[in-house]
Scaffold this motif. Structure first.
Motif, PDB file in Angstrom:
ATOM      1  N   GLU A 248       4.485 -33.486  90.723  1.00  0.00           N
ATOM      2  CA  GLU A 248       4.199 -32.194  91.341  1.00  0.00           C
ATOM      3  C   GLU A 248       2.968 -31.526  90.736  1.00  0.00           C
ATOM      4  O   GLU A 248       2.790 -30.308  90.853  1.00  0.00           O
ATOM      5  N   CYS A 249       2.141 -32.320  90.104  1.00  0.00           N
ATOM      6  CA  CYS A 249       0.919 -31.773  89.500  1.00  0.00           C
ATOM      7  C   CYS A 249      -0.036 -31.298  90.597  1.00  0.00           C
ATOM      8  O   CYS A 249       0.034 -31.758  91.737  1.00  0.00           O
ATOM      9  N   ARG A 250      -0.923 -30.412  90.236  1.00  0.00           N
ATOM     10  CA  ARG A 250      -1.945 -29.936  91.154  1.00  0.00           C
ATOM     11  C   ARG A 250      -3.313 -30.120  90.512  1.00  0.00           C
ATOM     12  O   ARG A 250      -3.594 -29.558  89.457  1.00  0.00           O
ATOM     13  N   ASP A 251      -4.113 -30.950  91.150  1.00  0.00           N
ATOM     14  CA  ASP A 251      -5.477 -31.266  90.714  1.00  0.00           C
ATOM     15  C   ASP A 251      -5.510 -32.156  89.465  1.00  0.00           C
ATOM     16  O   ASP A 251      -6.173 -33.183  89.448  1.00  0.00           O
ATOM     17  N   TYR A 252      -4.826 -31.759  88.404  1.00  0.00           N
ATOM     18  CA  TYR A 252      -4.847 -32.574  87.186  1.00  0.00           C
ATOM     19  C   TYR A 252      -3.417 -32.767  86.680  1.00  0.00           C
ATOM     20  O   TYR A 252      -2.489 -32.050  87.061  1.00  0.00           O
ATOM     21  N   CYS A 253      -3.234 -33.766  85.814  1.00  0.00           N
ATOM     22  CA  CYS A 253      -1.911 -34.093  85.285  1.00  0.00           C
ATOM     23  C   CYS A 253      -1.754 -33.549  83.871  1.00  0.00           C
ATOM     24  O   CYS A 253      -2.550 -33.877  82.982  1.00  0.00           O
ATOM     25  N   ASP A 254      -0.729 -32.752  83.681  1.00  0.00           N
ATOM     26  CA  ASP A 254      -0.388 -32.234  82.360  1.00  0.00           C
ATOM     27  C   ASP A 254       0.585 -33.214  81.707  1.00  0.00           C
ATOM     28  O   ASP A 254       1.692 -33.418  82.221  1.00  0.00           O
ATOM     29  N   PRO A 255       0.209 -33.839  80.600  1.00  0.00           N
ATOM     30  CA  PRO A 255       1.081 -34.847  79.965  1.00  0.00           C
ATOM     31  C   PRO A 255       2.463 -34.327  79.603  1.00  0.00           C
ATOM     32  O   PRO A 255       3.407 -35.111  79.497  1.00  0.00           O
ATOM     33  N   ASP A 256       2.600 -33.009  79.437  1.00  0.00           N
ATOM     34  CA  ASP A 256       3.888 -32.445  79.022  1.00  0.00           C
ATOM     35  C   ASP A 256       4.860 -32.268  80.188  1.00  0.00           C
ATOM     36  O   ASP A 256       6.076 -32.216  79.976  1.00  0.00           O
ATOM     37  N   VAL A 257       4.336 -32.177  81.404  1.00  0.00           N
ATOM     38  CA  VAL A 257       5.214 -31.900  82.551  1.00  0.00           C
ATOM     39  C   VAL A 257       5.077 -32.919  83.681  1.00  0.00           C
ATOM     40  O   VAL A 257       5.915 -32.945  84.586  1.00  0.00           O
ATOM     41  N   CYS A 258       4.048 -33.744  83.662  1.00  0.00           N
ATOM     42  CA  CYS A 258       3.845 -34.718  84.742  1.00  0.00           C
ATOM     43  C   CYS A 258       4.993 -35.730  84.742  1.00  0.00           C
ATOM     44  O   CYS A 258       5.213 -36.441  83.760  1.00  0.00           O
ATOM     45  N   SER A 259       5.726 -35.790  85.838  1.00  0.00           N
ATOM     46  CA  SER A 259       6.885 -36.685  85.919  1.00  0.00           C
ATOM     47  C   SER A 259       6.477 -38.154  85.854  1.00  0.00           C
ATOM     48  O   SER A 259       7.231 -38.991  85.353  1.00  0.00           O
ATOM     49  N   CYS A 260       5.294 -38.479  86.361  1.00  0.00           N
ATOM     50  CA  CYS A 260       4.829 -39.870  86.302  1.00  0.00           C
ATOM     51  C   CYS A 260       4.522 -40.286  84.863  1.00  0.00           C
ATOM     52  O   CYS A 260       4.891 -41.376  84.426  1.00  0.00           O
ATOM     53  N   ILE A 261       3.841 -39.402  84.129  1.00  0.00           N
ATOM     54  CA  ILE A 261       3.515 -39.705  82.735  1.00  0.00           C
ATOM     55  C   ILE A 261       4.789 -39.812  81.908  1.00  0.00           C
ATOM     56  O   ILE A 261       4.949 -40.726  81.085  1.00  0.00           O
ATOM     57  N   LEU A 262       5.725 -38.896  82.128  1.00  0.00           N
ATOM     58  CA  LEU A 262       6.980 -38.916  81.382  1.00  0.00           C
ATOM     59  C   LEU A 262       7.797 -40.167  81.696  1.00  0.00           C
ATOM     60  O   LEU A 262       8.526 -40.677  80.842  1.00  0.00           O
ATOM     61  N   ALA A 263       7.666 -40.675  82.923  1.00  0.00           N
ATOM     62  CA  ALA A 263       8.384 -41.893  83.314  1.00  0.00           C
ATOM     63  C   ALA A 263       7.595 -43.152  82.974  1.00  0.00           C
ATOM     64  O   ALA A 263       8.070 -44.266  83.221  1.00  0.00           O
ATOM     65  N   GLU A 264       6.382 -42.957  82.447  1.00  0.00           N
ATOM     66  CA  GLU A 264       5.505 -44.066  82.044  1.00  0.00           C
ATOM     67  C   GLU A 264       5.171 -44.976  83.223  1.00  0.00           C
ATOM     68  O   GLU A 264       5.193 -46.199  83.123  1.00  0.00           O
ATOM     69  N   ILE A 265       4.850 -44.354  84.352  1.00  0.00           N
ATOM     70  CA  ILE A 265       4.432 -45.098  85.543  1.00  0.00           C
ATOM     71  C   ILE A 265       3.117 -44.515  86.044  1.00  0.00           C
ATOM     72  O   ILE A 265       2.794 -43.353  85.758  1.00  0.00           O
ATOM     73  N   PRO A 266       2.321 -45.285  86.788  1.00  0.00           N
ATOM     74  CA  PRO A 266       1.056 -44.760  87.314  1.00  0.00           C
ATOM     75  C   PRO A 266       1.291 -43.713  88.391  1.00  0.00           C
ATOM     76  O   PRO A 266       2.335 -43.702  89.054  1.00  0.00           O
ATOM     77  N   CYS A 267       0.329 -42.844  88.572  1.00  0.00           N
ATOM     78  CA  CYS A 267       0.348 -41.932  89.705  1.00  0.00           C
ATOM     79  C   CYS A 267      -0.040 -42.709  90.963  1.00  0.00           C
ATOM     80  O   CYS A 267      -0.639 -43.786  90.889  1.00  0.00           O
ATOM     81  N   GLN A 268       0.302 -42.166  92.096  1.00  0.00           N
ATOM     82  CA  GLN A 268       0.023 -42.824  93.369  1.00  0.00           C
ATOM     83  C   GLN A 268      -0.591 -41.808  94.321  1.00  0.00           C
ATOM     84  O   GLN A 268      -0.021 -40.743  94.552  1.00  0.00           O
ATOM     85  N   ILE A 269      -1.754 -42.137  94.870  1.00  0.00           N
ATOM     86  CA  ILE A 269      -2.423 -41.233  95.806  1.00  0.00           C
ATOM     87  C   ILE A 269      -2.708 -41.993  97.099  1.00  0.00           C
ATOM     88  O   ILE A 269      -3.478 -42.947  97.116  1.00  0.00           O
ATOM     89  N   GLU A 270      -2.056 -41.561  98.176  1.00  0.00           N
ATOM     90  CA  GLU A 270      -2.288 -42.160  99.488  1.00  0.00           C
ATOM     91  C   GLU A 270      -3.121 -41.245 100.369  1.00  0.00           C
ATOM     92  O   GLU A 270      -3.920 -41.695 101.172  1.00  0.00           O
ATOM     93  N   ARG A 271      -2.880 -39.956 100.222  1.00  0.00           N
ATOM     94  CA  ARG A 271      -3.669 -38.947 100.927  1.00  0.00           C
ATOM     95  C   ARG A 271      -3.633 -37.681 100.079  1.00  0.00           C
ATOM     96  O   ARG A 271      -3.019 -37.667  99.006  1.00  0.00           O
ATOM     97  N   ALA A 272      -4.272 -36.636 100.530  1.00  0.00           N
ATOM     98  CA  ALA A 272      -4.344 -35.405  99.743  1.00  0.00           C
ATOM     99  C   ALA A 272      -2.948 -34.873  99.426  1.00  0.00           C
ATOM    100  O   ALA A 272      -2.145 -34.634 100.333  1.00  0.00           O
ATOM    101  N   ASN A 273      -2.660 -34.746  98.128  1.00  0.00           N
ATOM    102  CA  ASN A 273      -1.395 -34.183  97.632  1.00  0.00           C
ATOM    103  C   ASN A 273      -0.164 -35.012  98.004  1.00  0.00           C
ATOM    104  O   ASN A 273       0.948 -34.486  98.048  1.00  0.00           O
ATOM    105  N   PHE A 274      -0.352 -36.294  98.274  1.00  0.00           N
ATOM    106  CA  PHE A 274       0.804 -37.148  98.549  1.00  0.00           C
ATOM    107  C   PHE A 274       0.523 -38.579  98.108  1.00  0.00           C
ATOM    108  O   PHE A 274      -0.540 -39.117  98.400  1.00  0.00           O
TER     109      PHE A 274
END
Length: 202
Positions: free
Chosen positions: A138-164
């Motif tokens: 649920e990050c916006r624009d940038y990923c905060d290591p303390d709250v980014c669910s992808c970083i906390l789960a140790e998986i890459p982010c995925q971008i298919e289109r804007a904000n999804f």
């Protein structure tokens, strides 16, 4: 050298050979087993087959070509007694594997003798489709290591289109696990290479 020839002969003897084809035909039913990208009707088949046929490989290849011909010129072989729709069971070429519209799906079910359509399937499909939209960080624009669910789960982010599915952007994503970006050109290139390879194997 003699030992090598004997090994080659034994390998040839153990080769897999196909002599006959058994084809089972199943009546068409409302599916309840998949989620179409659009619409609320799914196609499925009955648990028990309605007919069984045996062919040699050569005869079966000829039958496949005949099915393609029937479909191309819209020639139906619908069996009203068994409601067994064989006309749509031909082996499609990869170029023909396109989604079937809701009106076409409804027509196929009616032609197969399905009169009672389960309207509750619409709610199930909508619920699952909507649930698939709830994914990614649920990050916006940038990923905060303390709250980014992808970083906390140790998986890459995925971008298919804007904000999804992730809300970060390609330039500001700081996920140390990486960021997978959907590339339409690569997908289309892979598709055409696969089709070309399949054609070469025929």
């Amino acid at each position: 050298m003699m030992h090598s020839r004997e090994n080659n002969k034994s390998m040839k003897k153990r080769a897999v050979r196909f002599g006959n084809v058994t084809e089972l035909s199943f009546p068409r039913q409302q599916g309840h087993s998949c989620i179409p990208s659009k619409g609320d009707l799914t196609l499925g088949m009955a648990k028990r087959h309605c007919s069984i046929d045996h062919f040699t490989i050569d005869d079966y290849e000829k039958k496949k070509l005949h099915r393609v011909y029937r479909e191309k010129f819209n020639i139906s072989s619908h069996n009203n007694q068994l409601f067994c729709d064989k006309s749509s069971m031909f082996m499609q070429s990869p170029q023909c594997l396109q989604p079937i519209g809701i009106n076409e799906r409804l027509l196929l079910l009616k032609e197969a003798g399905v009169e009672d359509i389960d309207d509750e399937e619409k709610d199930d499909c909508n619920f699952i489709r909507n649930s698939r939209e709830i994914c990614g960080c649920e990050c916006r624009d940038y990923c905060d290591p303390d709250v980014c669910s992808c970083i906390l789960a140790e998986i890459p982010c995925q971008i298919e289109r804007a904000n999804f599915p992730c809300g970060c952007t390609t330039d500001n994503c700081k996920n140390p696990n990486g960021c997978n970006i959907y590339n339409l050109t690569k997908v289309q290139t892979h598709y055409h290479r696969t089709i070309k390879k399949l054609k070469g194997n025929k």
